[in-house]
Design a protein around this motif. Structure first.
Motif, PDB file in Angstrom:
ATOM      1  N   ILE A 292       0.836  -1.203   0.000  1.00  0.00           N
ATOM      2  CA  ILE A 292       0.000   0.000   0.000  1.00  0.00           C
ATOM      3  C   ILE A 292       0.872   1.255   0.000  1.00  0.00           C
ATOM      4  CG2 ILE A 292      -1.626   1.336   1.404  1.00  0.00           C
ATOM      5  CD1 ILE A 292      -2.772  -1.427   2.320  1.00  0.00           C
ATOM      6  N   ALA A 293       1.902   1.260   0.850  1.00  0.00           N
ATOM      7  CA  ALA A 293       2.804   2.413   0.907  1.00  0.00           C
ATOM      8  C   ALA A 293       3.544   2.595  -0.416  1.00  0.00           C
ATOM      9  CB  ALA A 293       3.805   2.236   2.045  1.00  0.00           C
ATOM     10  N   GLY A 294       3.955   1.497  -1.019  1.00  0.00           N
ATOM     11  CA  GLY A 294       4.665   1.584  -2.295  1.00  0.00           C
ATOM     12  C   GLY A 294       3.814   2.195  -3.392  1.00  0.00           C
ATOM     13  N   GLN A 295       2.519   1.874  -3.387  1.00  0.00           N
ATOM     14  CA  GLN A 295       1.630   2.433  -4.399  1.00  0.00           C
ATOM     15  C   GLN A 295       1.334   3.912  -4.145  1.00  0.00           C
ATOM     16  OE1 GLN A 295       0.571   1.042  -7.280  1.00  0.00           O
ATOM     17  NE2 GLN A 295       1.970  -0.607  -6.728  1.00  0.00           N
ATOM     18  N   ILE A 319      -6.055   3.310   5.263  1.00  0.00           N
ATOM     19  CA  ILE A 319      -5.674   4.671   5.661  1.00  0.00           C
ATOM     20  C   ILE A 319      -4.635   4.635   6.778  1.00  0.00           C
ATOM     21  CG2 ILE A 319      -6.533   6.796   6.722  1.00  0.00           C
ATOM     22  CD1 ILE A 319      -9.186   6.246   5.179  1.00  0.00           C
ATOM     23  N   THR A 320      -4.790   3.720   7.712  1.00  0.00           N
ATOM     24  CA  THR A 320      -3.788   3.576   8.774  1.00  0.00           C
ATOM     25  C   THR A 320      -2.427   3.230   8.186  1.00  0.00           C
ATOM     26  OG1 THR A 320      -5.462   2.864  10.367  1.00  0.00           O
ATOM     27  CG2 THR A 320      -3.180   2.289  10.854  1.00  0.00           C
ATOM     28  N   ALA A 321      -2.403   2.311   7.214  1.00  0.00           N
ATOM     29  CA  ALA A 321      -1.139   1.935   6.579  1.00  0.00           C
ATOM     30  C   ALA A 321      -0.502   3.137   5.891  1.00  0.00           C
ATOM     31  CB  ALA A 321      -1.369   0.809   5.573  1.00  0.00           C
ATOM     32  N   LEU A 322      -1.305   3.971   5.255  1.00  0.00           N
ATOM     33  CA  LEU A 322      -0.787   5.165   4.578  1.00  0.00           C
ATOM     34  C   LEU A 322      -0.213   6.161   5.578  1.00  0.00           C
ATOM     35  CD1 LEU A 322      -3.688   5.699   2.002  1.00  0.00           C
ATOM     36  CD2 LEU A 322      -1.336   5.038   1.462  1.00  0.00           C
ATOM     37  N   VAL A 323      -0.936   6.391   6.665  1.00  0.00           N
ATOM     38  CA  VAL A 323      -0.484   7.363   7.665  1.00  0.00           C
ATOM     39  C   VAL A 323       0.791   6.877   8.344  1.00  0.00           C
ATOM     40  CG1 VAL A 323      -1.062   8.469   9.863  1.00  0.00           C
ATOM     41  CG2 VAL A 323      -2.776   8.325   8.050  1.00  0.00           C
ATOM     42  N   GLU A 324       0.822   5.590   8.703  1.00  0.00           N
ATOM     43  CA  GLU A 324       1.990   5.065   9.401  1.00  0.00           C
ATOM     44  C   GLU A 324       3.224   5.037   8.498  1.00  0.00           C
ATOM     45  OE1 GLU A 324      -0.106   2.225  12.793  1.00  0.00           O
ATOM     46  OE2 GLU A 324       0.704   1.281  10.973  1.00  0.00           O
ATOM     47  N   ALA A 325       3.002   5.011   7.183  1.00  0.00           N
ATOM     48  CA  ALA A 325       4.134   5.033   6.253  1.00  0.00           C
ATOM     49  C   ALA A 325       4.571   6.455   5.910  1.00  0.00           C
ATOM     50  CB  ALA A 325       3.763   4.284   4.978  1.00  0.00           C
ATOM     51  N   GLY A 326       3.916   7.453   6.504  1.00  0.00           N
ATOM     52  CA  GLY A 326       4.323   8.837   6.289  1.00  0.00           C
ATOM     53  C   GLY A 326       3.608   9.537   5.156  1.00  0.00           C
ATOM     54  N   PHE A 327       2.463   8.986   4.711  1.00  0.00           N
ATOM     55  CA  PHE A 327       1.733   9.604   3.605  1.00  0.00           C
ATOM     56  C   PHE A 327       0.443  10.270   4.072  1.00  0.00           C
ATOM     57  CE2 PHE A 327       4.181   6.157   1.533  1.00  0.00           C
ATOM     58  CZ  PHE A 327       4.997   6.969   0.746  1.00  0.00           C
TER      59      PHE A 327
END
Length: 369
Positions: A292-295, A319-327
């Motif tokens: 998810i972060a890579g995309q 959304i949690t995965a995006l936020v935790e990855a800095g996006f």
């Protein structure tokens, strides 16, 4: 594990099951989801002599949607059989059969019927390896027909978009295919997870896509796909990306949301001039946060299209995965179902995401940013 998923059933056995070499599914024209799940189940029962397929009306009738059609004739009543109309018994029997060394493939006829028996997965099946320190296993591949948008059957007993009960279970693997070729490859991977690692796996099948053949226009045949060769399988967590180079807007979705987002992408490109990437997650539990972060890494804007409910849906995990990855700074819109049971007939469309809802969310992103 991946080698097991790609292991091919014996050629002679496959030809006997499908009728002849010329009738093998990979040699047939592109097909829709229901047929390719059916073909994949023939392959799995051919590949695993210890596998059993059972559930409500799966044998003589071939299932409510003909997904198990022909399996009884091909494999006989000892391996394909009907059960009582009792999901607790279906999943309980699956555990017992697994403990005896079989590979059960039980069917839950509708997602709404799972909830009264969910503890058979949460408190029993998925906990056995954990509490026995891997001394005991009860592997199984549970097929569940579900999600919304089904026409003909109304109300929440046949249109259920609540998958929160599955997302909460430790050790469970949940896959959800939106198209036939993905379904076949995912079933091979899930069966391998059960066979090799003793995992309890759920395959969530979108009823509304079972017979879908077209994408943009009636008769275009763009949602028909060729059956993947029997040595093809997916890596757990691997999604499918449409228009990988596009980055004006990246849409994360799954199930019915995939063709919906692809249709909306065409409208968004025409109206806003954006190039839109659609990401089909395919694997819902566990979510692949790295993928998810890579995309999102090169995205200008992000949208999450989740046909599940607003609370406790897959979208929250994305959304949690995006936020935790800095996006977390990216402009974001979420399109999801309402926190309600699915009402009857056309009213159902008022509480579920739609093509227009996706396009409208893109307009909000354009106005705000």
């Amino acid at each position: 594990l991946h080698a097991e998923a790609r292991r091919v059933p014996a050629a002679q056995a496959r030809e006997a099951v499908f009728g002849s070499a010329a009738q093998l599914p990979e040699r047939q024209p592109p097909r829709h989801l229901a047929i390719q799940i059916n073909q994949a189940l023939h392959d799995l029962l051919c590949k695993y002599p210890s596998s059993l397929l059972f559930g409500e009306d799966v044998a003589q009738k071939g299932g409510v949607y003909t997904v198990s059609k022909g399996l009884l004739k091909a494999f006989g009543p000892r391996r394909v059989f009907n059960t009582l109309l009792d999901e607790t018994m279906i999943l309980g029997m699956a555990q017992g059969l697994a403990n005896l060394g079989m590979l059960p493939i039980p069917e839950i006829q509708y997602l709404a019927y799972l909830h009264n028996a969910a503890d058979q997965l949460r408190g029993e099946a998925c906990s056995l390896q954990f509490f026995s320190n891997d001394q005991y296993r009860n592997p199984m591949l549970v097929r569940i027909a579900g999600l919304g948008y089904q026409k003909g059957f109304g109300g929440h007993f046949h249109n259920d978009n609540s998958i929160a009960a599955l997302r909460d279970i430790p050790g469970l693997v949940v896959g959800c295919a939106s198209r036939g070729d993905d379904a076949a490859m995912m079933l091979r991977t899930l069966a391998a997870l059960a066979q090799v690692d003793g995992r309890v796996a759920v395959f969530l099948e979108p009823i509304a896509l079972y017979m879908t053949k077209d994408l943009h226009a009636l008769g275009d045949g763009q949602w028909l796909f060729s059956y993947p060769a029997p040595d093809q399988a997916l890596v757990l967590g691997e999604g499918r990306v449409y228009a990988a180079e596009a980055n004006d807007l990246v849409i994360f979705t799954y199930g019915n949301g995939v063709p919906m987002s692809l249709r909306a992408a065409r409208a968004i490109e025409a109206e806003l001039g954006w190039q839109v990437r659609v990401v089909d997650l395919r694997w819902l539990v566990p979510l692949n946060a790295g993928f998810i972060a890579g995309q999102a890494a090169d995205a200008q804007r992000v949208m999450v299209v989740d046909e599940g409910r607003h609370s406790a849906g897959v979208g929250e995990g994305v959304i949690t995965a995006l936020v935790e990855a800095g996006f977390g700074h990216l402009p974001l819109q979420r399109v999801c179902g309402a926190d309600t049971y699915t009402p009857l007939a056309g009213a159902a469309m008022c509480v579920l995401p739609s093509d227009n809802a996706v396009t409208s969310a893109a307009r909000v992103l354009a106005q705000d940013h």
